[in-house]
Design a protein around this motif. Structure first.
Motif, PDB file in Angstrom:
ATOM      1  N   GLU A 159       6.700  12.830   0.678  1.00 41.42           N
ATOM      2  CA  GLU A 159       5.008  12.612   0.297  1.00 41.42           C
ATOM      3  C   GLU A 159       4.143  12.941   1.427  1.00 41.42           C
ATOM      4  O   GLU A 159       4.527  13.127   2.324  1.00 41.42           O
ATOM      5  CB  GLU A 159       4.820  11.161  -0.578  1.00 41.42           C
ATOM      6  CG  GLU A 159       5.951  10.712  -1.228  1.00 41.42           C
ATOM      7  CD  GLU A 159       5.352  11.305  -3.088  1.00 41.42           C
ATOM      8  OE1 GLU A 159       4.647  12.130  -2.960  1.00 41.42           O
ATOM      9  OE2 GLU A 159       6.866  12.149  -3.396  1.00 41.42           O
ATOM     10  N   PRO A 160       2.699  13.414   0.981  1.00 40.65           N
ATOM     11  CA  PRO A 160       1.751  13.827   1.753  1.00 40.65           C
ATOM     12  C   PRO A 160       1.494  12.399   2.830  1.00 40.65           C
ATOM     13  O   PRO A 160       1.254  12.795   4.085  1.00 40.65           O
ATOM     14  CB  PRO A 160       0.374  13.864   0.631  1.00 40.65           C
ATOM     15  CG  PRO A 160       1.394  14.825  -0.301  1.00 40.65           C
ATOM     16  CD  PRO A 160       2.049  13.975  -0.444  1.00 40.65           C
TER      17      PRO A 160
ATOM     18  N   VAL B 289       5.571   5.371   8.209  1.00 45.82           N
ATOM     19  CA  VAL B 289       5.991   6.159   9.111  1.00 45.82           C
ATOM     20  C   VAL B 289       7.211   5.005   9.169  1.00 45.82           C
ATOM     21  O   VAL B 289       7.793   4.638   8.381  1.00 45.82           O
ATOM     22  CB  VAL B 289       4.821   5.503  10.326  1.00 45.82           C
ATOM     23  CG1 VAL B 289       6.317   6.260  11.602  1.00 45.82           C
ATOM     24  CG2 VAL B 289       3.648   6.122  10.505  1.00 45.82           C
ATOM     25  N   PHE B 290       8.368   6.924   9.437  1.00 45.69           N
ATOM     26  CA  PHE B 290       9.480   5.887   9.013  1.00 45.69           C
ATOM     27  C   PHE B 290      10.409   6.780  10.575  1.00 45.69           C
ATOM     28  O   PHE B 290       9.208   7.362  11.498  1.00 45.69           O
ATOM     29  CB  PHE B 290      10.300   7.694   8.793  1.00 45.69           C
ATOM     30  CG  PHE B 290       9.646   7.506   6.814  1.00 45.69           C
ATOM     31  CD1 PHE B 290      10.669   6.399   5.805  1.00 45.69           C
ATOM     32  CD2 PHE B 290       8.429   8.068   6.063  1.00 45.69           C
ATOM     33  CE1 PHE B 290      10.591   6.160   4.544  1.00 45.69           C
ATOM     34  CE2 PHE B 290       8.302   7.887   4.932  1.00 45.69           C
ATOM     35  CZ  PHE B 290       8.849   7.202   4.283  1.00 45.69           C
TER      36      PHE B 290
END
Length: 686
Positions: free
Chosen positions: A632-633, A618-619
């Motif tokens: 990325e996925p 999580v970003f």
């Protein structure tokens, strides 16, 4: 250690034809030797069979007082006799036997003793053996005179005491093996004829017959035979010579003693107590054998005895010994301090009831170090007293004391590596894991029997920081401890903790020094210690811990939506949030748990951590007007990431497409520093 086996003194008759007025005859008896004893094996089973008691070595001594009338000629010998007293406060006592006066003057016997010993020593010294001392015990002389009085070589006195017990009755405390001969004319008819005027019989030549007998024994002797006059461990030779005009009796008793008794052995409340002091240069006490001597039908009966018990030193911590047979036990207490050895063993239910018993002590030689006789005539002596029973452990080990001991060891090791000390934590996960290890039978491992990993257990018990587990254990390693002849030593808990801690720091190459690196990591400020133990297993678990943030409310993944609300320590910025996945825990067998030597965050039942990664990352939402590229996925941008003035942080992210499978999801929050640090790990079950 060796189980006792004696050499039986049998009567070996060499009958020479007797012709009235012609040849005399000779009857000899010899102690036959056996050169080996059963071995007690350490940590292995052995195939050994105990020798029959009937063929065990007949070197006997007795705790006896003999009432021998004083005679000026015998004063030097009688000085060795002990004073008459019973063993105070016990159900055993010394034998009370009365003998007649020693009839042969010492002035006649002394030259014969010296002759015999000189002949033996001439041969021994020619072979490089140490010379024998001239024995000063009256036992051999008493045996010779009693045999002469009965015109037969006797194994028993008129009172039913084994003949060789006279040695201890006259003060001896060593071990003996006897041989002897009666020669000349020794039946009533022949003696009557010799005394008549019609027949001329050969008269007794004591010195000549003694020299011939000694020479015959030496010619047949082997230096490797324990019954031999040339065997190196013998130290003294006692000689008894009794003779009449036509009959001669010779008794030889070889003596060896390598221990002294600090107190007279005794039996009380079903416990045998023995306190021994090995002589300088003697071996350590190996074991004690107990023999029962039944009352003989008559003094002329052949000697009979039965080994009823052999007592061995208990195994040390974690050690296993295999006893020779089901008549062997380990002592309840066996201590060696200041050179002395104190032994206490439960004999209740193991002896044959009241009667005469011989005790044989073995210590570093093929022949016994000592023998001792006890007579048990009080039935209560063989009954155990429950009030005297003690716990095998001298004191109850308290868990808090064990943890304090372990904490001290840990901090000593941290100090040696320049790391600050840790404090003792209160999270119970490590203790739960240690108890599960003990209960479920795996020595050490990072999974519980229910399939949980350390961080899952940590969260379940209220933990919200970061932990690393060190798992270790110590056990006897035998599955045969319930067999009657296998004895497994009780684990010394303190020694085990110290040994395990040392191994994790200084002998950890097999684990790529992972245990050591956790112990000395300065990031940890707390350690939660788990210790569980039984007689044969110690489990020692460490959960090193630190906390960098506090959860305002517990993290959740309800409906696949991640919700976090926490307050980091002042000055810490939040970087990414990772989510790791483990399938639902399933029960694990002990061999499965011990097979894996490490654990990973996520990945399920594996120690291949290089191939385990997060299922979600999580970003923070990007600043206005910017975006992330090359996601990325498993990368998700949080839909809310709020930082409040009081330092609290609230995060919300939609992970429904990534956390759909049932199992355990562990949320790891890391800092935004150049070298990201884990700030919290928290497991959620879906």
């Amino acid at each position: 250690m060796r189980a006792g086996r004696w050499v039986c003194l049998g009567l070996v008759f060499a009958l020479l034809a007797l012709a009235c007025g012609g040849d005399s005859r000779v009857v000899t008896f010899d102690g036959s030797a056996e050169s080996s004893r059963e071995q007690v094996s350490a940590s292995t089973d052995v195939n050994s069979s105990a020798s029959p008691a009937e063929s065990s070595r007949e070197q006997v001594s007795a705790s006896t007082d003999v009432n021998i009338p004083a005679s000026p000629d015998e004063e030097p010998d009688q000085a060795r006799r002990p004073s008459s007293s019973d063993s105070s406060g016990s159900g055993s006592r010394r034998l009370d036997v009365t003998f007649g006066e020693v009839s042969t003057p010492l002035s006649e016997v002394a030259p014969l003793r010296a002759l015999a010993v000189d002949l033996v020593n001439e041969r021994r010294m020619g072979l490089g053996r140490s010379p024998l001392a001239v024995g000063d015990s009256l036992a051999a002389q008493l045996a010779a005179e009693e045999s002469l009085a009965n015109l037969a070589m006797l194994d028993y006195t008129q009172d039913g005491l084994p003949m060789e017990a006279l040695y201890t009755a006259t003060g001896g405390r060593g071990a003996l093996i006897s041989s002897g001969q009666i020669s000349g004319y020794f039946d009533a008819e022949s003696l009557d004829q010799c005394r008549s005027a019609l027949v001329v019989c050969e008269r007794t030549d004591a010195a000549g017959a003694l020299a011939t007998y000694i020479g015959t024994r030496l010619d047949a002797a082997s230096a490797h035979d324990t019954a031999s006059l040339l065997f190196p461990d013998w130290e003294a030779l006692h000689v008894g010579v009794a003779y009449s005009e036509y009959t001669l009796v010779i008794v030889l008793q070889l003596e060896h003693q390598s221990v002294a008794y600090l107190e007279e052995p005794s039996v009380s409340d079903g416990l045998l107590s023995v306190d021994l002091l090995p002589f300088d240069g003697a071996g350590a006490i190996e074991n004690v054998d107990i023999y029962h001597y039944p009352q003989p039908p008559s003094p002329g009966s052949a000697l009979v005895r039965t080994r009823v018990l052999s007592i061995f030193e208990p195994p040390g911590s974690g050690q296993i010994i295999t006893l020779p047979d089901d008549r062997s036990i380990v002592a309840d207490h066996w201590s060696t301090e200041g050179g002395s050895t104190s032994i206490v063993a439960s004999v209740a239910g193991r002896l044959s009831g009241p009667g005469l018993y011989g005790m044989v002590v073995w210590a570093g030689s093929e022949i016994p170090a000592s023998q001792y006789f006890l007579i048990l005539d009080e039935p209560t002596a063989l009954r155990s007293d429950p009030s005297t029973t003690q716990d095998a452990r001298d004191e109850v080990l308290k868990l808090e004391d064990l943890r304090a001991f372990a904490l001290e060891l840990i901090n000593e090791d941290r100090r040696s590596y320049g790391a600050p000390p840790v404090r003792l934590g209160t999270n119970p996960a490590a203790q739960i894991h240690a108890e599960d290890s003990l209960r479920s039978g795996y020595l050490a491992g990072h999974w519980t029997s229910g399939g949980m990993k350390p961080y899952m257990l940590y969260t379940q018990t209220g933990g919200a920081g970061v932990i690393a587990e060190n798992a270790s254990g110590r056990a006897t390693g035998s599955e045969n401890c319930d067999q009657p002849t296998v004895v497994c030593g009780e684990i010394d808990v303190l020694d085990s903790i110290e040994t395990l801690q040392w191994s994790m720091v200084y002998d950890d190459a097999h684990a790529n020094w992972g245990h050591r690196d956790v112990i000395i990591d300065p990031a940890y400020d707390t350690v939660n210690i788990g210790i569980a133990f039984s007689d044969d297993h110690v489990a020692f678990y460490q959960h090193f811990e630190y906390k960098r943030l506090t959860h305002v409310v517990p993290p959740s993944l309800d409906g696949g939506i991640l919700e976090l609300w926490f307050r980091p320590l002042t000055g810490l910025g939040i970087g990414h949030i990772f989510v790791f996945y483990d399938p639902p825990p399933t029960p694990k067998r002990p061999e499965e748990i011990t097979r894996l030597t490490a654990y990973c965050v996520g990945g399920g039942f594996t120690d291949d951590c290089a191939n385990v990664g997060p299922v979600a990352r999580v970003f923070k939402p990007p600043p206005a007007g910017s975006r992330y590229v090359d996601l990325e996925p498993e990368d998700v941008v949080a839909r809310a990431w709020n930082v409040y003035e009081d330092g609290r942080v609230k995060v919300e992210a939609d992970l429904r497409h990534l956390v759909a499978a049932p199992g355990v999801y562990t949320i790891v929050i890391v800092s935004d520093s150049g070298n990201p640090e884990q700030l919290s790990m928290y497991s959620v079950v879906r």
